[in-house]
Design a protein around this motif. Structure first.
Motif, PDB file in Angstrom:
ATOM      1  N   ALA A  53      37.525 125.726 203.631  1.00  0.00           N
ATOM      2  CA  ALA A  53      36.349 126.170 202.871  1.00  0.00           C
ATOM      3  C   ALA A  53      35.045 125.669 203.498  1.00  0.00           C
ATOM      4  N   LEU A  54      35.093 124.485 204.096  1.00  0.00           N
ATOM      5  CA  LEU A  54      33.893 123.900 204.710  1.00  0.00           C
ATOM      6  C   LEU A  54      33.737 124.280 206.182  1.00  0.00           C
ATOM      7  N   GLY A  55      34.710 125.015 206.716  1.00  0.00           N
ATOM      8  CA  GLY A  55      34.637 125.422 208.120  1.00  0.00           C
ATOM      9  C   GLY A  55      34.925 124.301 209.099  1.00  0.00           C
ATOM     10  N   ILE A  56      35.736 123.336 208.690  1.00  0.00           N
ATOM     11  CA  ILE A  56      36.093 122.218 209.565  1.00  0.00           C
ATOM     12  C   ILE A  56      37.316 122.631 210.379  1.00  0.00           C
ATOM     13  N   PRO A  57      37.178 122.734 211.701  1.00  0.00           N
ATOM     14  CA  PRO A  57      38.299 123.195 212.520  1.00  0.00           C
ATOM     15  C   PRO A  57      39.342 122.103 212.764  1.00  0.00           C
ATOM     16  N   GLY A  58      40.558 122.531 213.067  1.00  0.00           N
ATOM     17  CA  GLY A  58      41.604 121.614 213.500  1.00  0.00           C
ATOM     18  C   GLY A  58      42.350 120.879 212.411  1.00  0.00           C
ATOM     19  N   VAL A  59      42.075 121.184 211.148  1.00  0.00           N
ATOM     20  CA  VAL A  59      42.755 120.496 210.052  1.00  0.00           C
ATOM     21  C   VAL A  59      43.834 121.429 209.502  1.00  0.00           C
ATOM     22  N   SER A  60      45.078 121.045 209.735  1.00  0.00           N
ATOM     23  CA  SER A  60      46.224 121.843 209.303  1.00  0.00           C
ATOM     24  C   SER A  60      47.317 120.900 208.843  1.00  0.00           C
ATOM     25  N   TYR A  61      48.367 121.465 208.260  1.00  0.00           N
ATOM     26  CA  TYR A  61      49.506 120.631 207.859  1.00  0.00           C
ATOM     27  C   TYR A  61      50.086 119.938 209.080  1.00  0.00           C
ATOM     28  N   ASP A  62      50.176 120.667 210.189  1.00  0.00           N
ATOM     29  CA  ASP A  62      50.726 120.091 211.409  1.00  0.00           C
ATOM     30  C   ASP A  62      49.841 118.947 211.906  1.00  0.00           C
ATOM     31  N   ALA A  63      48.524 119.143 211.869  1.00  0.00           N
ATOM     32  CA  ALA A  63      47.604 118.083 212.297  1.00  0.00           C
ATOM     33  C   ALA A  63      47.746 116.853 211.403  1.00  0.00           C
ATOM     34  N   LEU A  64      47.876 117.057 210.101  1.00  0.00           N
ATOM     35  CA  LEU A  64      48.032 115.917 209.185  1.00  0.00           C
ATOM     36  C   LEU A  64      49.359 115.207 209.415  1.00  0.00           C
ATOM     37  N   ARG A  65      50.369 115.954 209.784  1.00  0.00           N
ATOM     38  CA  ARG A  65      51.688 115.360 210.038  1.00  0.00           C
ATOM     39  C   ARG A  65      51.653 114.453 211.271  1.00  0.00           C
ATOM     40  N   HIS A  66      50.773 114.766 212.229  1.00  0.00           N
ATOM     41  CA  HIS A  66      50.721 114.015 213.485  1.00  0.00           C
ATOM     42  C   HIS A  66      49.472 113.154 213.639  1.00  0.00           C
ATOM     43  N   ILE A  67      48.751 112.944 212.564  1.00  0.00           N
ATOM     44  CA  ILE A  67      47.494 112.200 212.631  1.00  0.00           C
ATOM     45  C   ILE A  67      47.738 110.770 213.106  1.00  0.00           C
ATOM     46  N   ARG A  68      46.784 110.273 213.899  1.00  0.00           N
ATOM     47  CA  ARG A  68      46.848 108.881 214.357  1.00  0.00           C
ATOM     48  C   ARG A  68      45.881 108.059 213.516  1.00  0.00           C
ATOM     49  N   TYR A  69      46.301 106.872 213.137  1.00  0.00           N
ATOM     50  CA  TYR A  69      45.474 106.026 212.278  1.00  0.00           C
ATOM     51  C   TYR A  69      44.681 104.989 213.061  1.00  0.00           C
ATOM     52  N   MET A  70      45.106 104.722 214.256  1.00  0.00           N
ATOM     53  CA  MET A  70      44.397 103.758 215.091  1.00  0.00           C
ATOM     54  C   MET A  70      44.099 104.438 216.416  1.00  0.00           C
ATOM     55  N   PRO A  71      42.948 104.151 217.000  1.00  0.00           N
ATOM     56  CA  PRO A  71      42.692 104.699 218.332  1.00  0.00           C
ATOM     57  C   PRO A  71      43.702 104.150 219.326  1.00  0.00           C
TER      58      PRO A  71
END
Length: 79
Positions: A53-71
């Motif tokens: 809705a906000l037009g933020i690219p790259g946010v998907s279920y797959d992206a959330l599944r593989h998100i990194r919490y630390m650099p």
């Protein structure tokens, strides 16, 4: 697929307070997710929908599944 970091995700929403407000959560929710090292799967749909809705690219279920919490640690450069 490019892996995003938790911090990148939060910044894309305008910071932790704005992200919490957008998702209808208390302000401490987002820092708590960071501390715990996980986003509750029950929040994934709201995050994906809000990002779309906000037009933020790259946010998907797959992206959330593989998100990194630390650099990733900086690689040492040989002298």
């Amino acid at each position: 697929m490019q892996t995003i970091t938790f911090d990148d995700l939060v910044r894309s929403f305008g910071g932790p307070a704005r992200m919490a407000e957008t998702l209808g959560l208390v302000r401490t929710a987002i820092p708590n997710w960071r501390r715990r090292g996980r986003i509750p799967p029950s929040q994934w749909a709201a995050i994906v929908d809000a990002a779309e809705a906000l037009g933020i690219p790259g946010v998907s279920y797959d992206a959330l599944r593989h998100i990194r919490y630390m650099p990733e640690p900086a690689q040492e450069v040989a002298a």
